[in-house]
Design a protein around this motif. Structure first.
Motif, PDB file in Angstrom:
ATOM      1  N   PHE A 196      12.305 -31.369  19.421  1.00 19.12           N
ATOM      2  CA  PHE A 196      10.993 -30.765  19.164  1.00 19.12           C
ATOM      3  C   PHE A 196       9.935 -31.858  19.244  1.00 19.12           C
ATOM      4  CE2 PHE A 196       7.848 -29.704  15.692  1.00 19.12           C
ATOM      5  CZ  PHE A 196       7.165 -28.741  16.413  1.00 19.12           C
ATOM      6  N   LEU A 197       8.947 -31.638  20.078  1.00 19.06           N
ATOM      7  CA  LEU A 197       7.843 -32.591  20.194  1.00 19.06           C
ATOM      8  C   LEU A 197       6.662 -32.015  19.427  1.00 19.06           C
ATOM      9  CD1 LEU A 197       8.117 -33.376  24.023  1.00 19.06           C
ATOM     10  CD2 LEU A 197       8.836 -34.872  22.149  1.00 19.06           C
ATOM     11  N   ASP A 198       6.269 -32.702  18.354  1.00 19.01           N
ATOM     12  CA  ASP A 198       5.194 -32.203  17.515  1.00 19.01           C
ATOM     13  C   ASP A 198       3.896 -32.850  17.959  1.00 19.01           C
ATOM     14  OD1 ASP A 198       3.843 -30.906  15.590  1.00 19.01           O
ATOM     15  OD2 ASP A 198       4.693 -31.977  13.881  1.00 19.01           O
ATOM     16  N   GLY A 199       3.110 -32.109  18.726  1.00 12.53           N
ATOM     17  CA  GLY A 199       1.869 -32.688  19.236  1.00 12.53           C
ATOM     18  C   GLY A 199       1.008 -31.626  19.886  1.00 12.53           C
ATOM     19  N   THR A 200       0.073 -32.067  20.685  1.00  7.74           N
ATOM     20  CA  THR A 200      -0.864 -31.167  21.368  1.00  7.74           C
ATOM     21  C   THR A 200      -0.263 -30.744  22.701  1.00  7.74           C
ATOM     22  OG1 THR A 200      -2.677 -32.402  20.371  1.00  7.74           O
ATOM     23  CG2 THR A 200      -3.233 -30.985  22.244  1.00  7.74           C
ATOM     24  N   SER A 273       1.709 -28.405  35.498  1.00 11.99           N
ATOM     25  CA  SER A 273       2.678 -29.147  34.691  1.00 11.99           C
ATOM     26  C   SER A 273       2.333 -29.007  33.224  1.00 11.99           C
ATOM     27  CB  SER A 273       2.665 -30.627  35.076  1.00 11.99           C
ATOM     28  OG  SER A 273       3.045 -30.762  36.428  1.00 11.99           O
ATOM     29  N   GLU A 274       3.396 -28.871  32.405  1.00 10.65           N
ATOM     30  CA  GLU A 274       3.198 -28.715  30.963  1.00 10.65           C
ATOM     31  C   GLU A 274       3.555 -30.032  30.274  1.00 10.65           C
ATOM     32  OE1 GLU A 274       2.005 -25.705  30.671  1.00 10.65           O
ATOM     33  OE2 GLU A 274       2.730 -25.062  32.626  1.00 10.65           O
ATOM     34  N   PHE A 275       2.711 -30.435  29.340  1.00  8.22           N
ATOM     35  CA  PHE A 275       2.936 -31.673  28.587  1.00  8.22           C
ATOM     36  C   PHE A 275       2.706 -31.426  27.098  1.00  8.22           C
ATOM     37  CE2 PHE A 275       1.566 -33.133  32.749  1.00  8.22           C
ATOM     38  CZ  PHE A 275       2.350 -34.258  32.991  1.00  8.22           C
ATOM     39  N   ILE A 276       3.404 -32.209  26.267  1.00 11.60           N
ATOM     40  CA  ILE A 276       3.059 -32.283  24.848  1.00 11.60           C
ATOM     41  C   ILE A 276       2.709 -33.743  24.566  1.00 11.60           C
ATOM     42  CG2 ILE A 276       3.890 -32.048  22.473  1.00 11.60           C
ATOM     43  CD1 ILE A 276       5.430 -29.585  23.370  1.00 11.60           C
ATOM     44  N   ILE A 277       1.533 -33.927  23.965  1.00 13.46           N
ATOM     45  CA  ILE A 277       1.058 -35.293  23.696  1.00 13.46           C
ATOM     46  C   ILE A 277       1.445 -35.667  22.271  1.00 13.46           C
ATOM     47  CG2 ILE A 277      -0.977 -36.794  23.583  1.00 13.46           C
ATOM     48  CD1 ILE A 277      -2.307 -34.664  25.534  1.00 13.46           C
ATOM     49  N   VAL A 278       2.328 -36.666  22.140  1.00 13.28           N
ATOM     50  CA  VAL A 278       2.785 -37.142  20.826  1.00 13.28           C
ATOM     51  C   VAL A 278       2.398 -38.616  20.698  1.00 13.28           C
ATOM     52  CG1 VAL A 278       4.793 -37.390  19.305  1.00 13.28           C
ATOM     53  CG2 VAL A 278       4.791 -35.602  21.039  1.00 13.28           C
ATOM     54  N   ASN A 279       1.679 -38.966  19.633  1.00  9.43           N
ATOM     55  CA  ASN A 279       1.237 -40.356  19.420  1.00  9.43           C
ATOM     56  C   ASN A 279       0.597 -40.956  20.673  1.00  9.43           C
ATOM     57  OD1 ASN A 279       2.401 -40.135  16.885  1.00  9.43           O
ATOM     58  ND2 ASN A 279       4.366 -40.931  17.584  1.00  9.43           N
ATOM     59  N   ASP A 280      -0.322 -40.209  21.254  1.00 12.91           N
ATOM     60  CA  ASP A 280      -1.059 -40.666  22.444  1.00 12.91           C
ATOM     61  C   ASP A 280      -0.201 -40.863  23.688  1.00 12.91           C
ATOM     62  OD1 ASP A 280      -3.495 -40.564  21.218  1.00 12.91           O
ATOM     63  OD2 ASP A 280      -3.524 -42.676  20.625  1.00 12.91           O
ATOM     64  N   GLU A 281       1.014 -40.305  23.674  1.00 11.22           N
ATOM     65  CA  GLU A 281       1.868 -40.404  24.876  1.00 11.22           C
ATOM     66  C   GLU A 281       2.196 -38.993  25.389  1.00 11.22           C
ATOM     67  OE1 GLU A 281       2.712 -42.823  26.727  1.00 11.22           O
ATOM     68  OE2 GLU A 281       2.181 -44.535  25.470  1.00 11.22           O
ATOM     69  N   PRO A 282       1.755 -38.654  26.610  1.00 10.74           N
ATOM     70  CA  PRO A 282       2.113 -37.343  27.169  1.00 10.74           C
ATOM     71  C   PRO A 282       3.607 -37.299  27.546  1.00 10.74           C
ATOM     72  CG  PRO A 282       0.181 -38.290  28.269  1.00 10.74           C
ATOM     73  CD  PRO A 282       0.813 -39.375  27.462  1.00 10.74           C
TER      74      PRO A 282
END
Length: 323
Positions: A196-200, A273-282
């Motif tokens: 699970f990636l918790d981000g934007t 493309s779908e991304f989740i940004i976690v700690n400023d890293e896509p």
């Protein structure tokens, strides 16, 4: 006037959405430039459907149709099939063999991007980050503690080759894993289980527009549900914010990564493309090469934000394919 076949439907759970996409293309295609034909592609039949809903069978030998004694051939195919056989390379290879230009990427790129595991493996050496993942093939032994040790909880269980969030579950306890795995196997015989990636969450459209590869304004996805599932995508259970509420640096960063993936893979046509940004890293989740084209879909929203009308967007796709 060029004859354009808009193919829609397909053999997967996504066929209903594809029919909506295809009809949007039909509605907005510039009728002063093109004769548009709606072609339904289903396992049991390939047919041209006219405005009165009459059906005429497609001759698969040369992808032509005969209407009232007149044989019609096509100058270009606008591909609006989500899922198999339109997004996984089968139709692309067929049209390449027949020498008919089509609006999506080539067959290898389609097959590669449709396979989430293979896509992420190919992009990894280019520094594109992804979730931690665990793979299962139908028939493999399921060791739940081994899976949880690797990906942690909560995690996502997804069919490897399916779209529109069919068969995806968010798993919060080890006990829920077997059911989630069964659900995913209903869509595909290969599974990807991801941390699970918790981000934007953001969705990035990259297209070739008039010969230049451009990144469209980015969409931020805020789902009311546990994740961006079918309901969130198609039944309004999400907020889609275009342009995304990202800093200029982050907008640039995630756009650059999406564009790099497009170029590395030698893509053509549309991509999202779908991304989740976690700690400023896509972190990249997947790439769609036949993204939804309904009026609610993300690519049309992003194009509108960039000042590109649907008519322009579709004309551009056809002109690039013909070129």
């Amino acid at each position: 006037m060029k004859n354009i076949a808009i193919i829609m439907g397909g053999y997967s759970s996504e066929y209903k959405i594809s029919l909506i996409s295809g009809n949007v293309v039909y509605k907005f295609l510039d009728k002063s430039k093109y004769n548009a034909f709606r072609i339904h592609i289903f396992k049991e039949k390939w047919v041209y459907v006219d405005d009165a809903e009459n059906e005429f069978p497609i001759d698969r030998n040369d992808f032509s149709v005969t209407v009232n004694g007149n044989k019609i051939s096509f100058d270009c195919v606008f591909n609006a099939i989500h899922g198999t056989p339109g997004e996984d390379g089968l139709m692309q290879a067929y049209f390449e063999l027949l020498g008919i230009p089509q609006t999506s990427c080539d067959y290898y790129q389609a097959a590669l991007t449709f396979n989430k595991r293979d896509l992420l493996s190919v992009l990894k050496p280019y520094g594109i980050k992804t979730a931690i993942s665990y793979y299962l093939n139908k028939g493999d032994e399921i060791n739940t503690s081994e899976i949880i040790n690797k990906v942690g909880l909560p995690c996502f269980v997804k069919p490897n080759k399916a779209g529109s969030s069919f068969g995806i579950s968010k798993v919060k306890t080890e006990a829920e894993l077997p059911t989630a795995i069964e659900t995913a196997y209903k869509e595909d015989n290969e599974i990807i289980i991801e941390s699970f990636l918790d981000g934007t969450e953001v969705s990035v459209g990259v297209i070739n527009y008039k010969g230049e590869i451009i990144v469209l304004p980015i969409t931020e996805i805020v789902s009311e549900n546990d994740f961006f599932d079918y309901e969130a995508k198609y039944q309004g259970k999400s907020q889609e914010i275009t342009p995304a509420r990202l800093s200029d640096e982050m907008t640039q960063k995630v756009g650059t990564i999406a564009k790099r993936a497009y170029e590395v893979l030698k893509m053509k046509g549309f991509s999202r493309s779908e991304f989740i940004i976690v700690n400023d890293e896509p972190h990249m989740l997947e790439m769609n090469t036949i993204p939804g084209l309904t009026t609610e879909s993300l690519i049309p929203q992003q194009a509108a934000a960039a000042g590109i009308s649907l008519e322009d967007l579709f004309t551009n796709a056809i002109e690039l394919a013909l070129a």
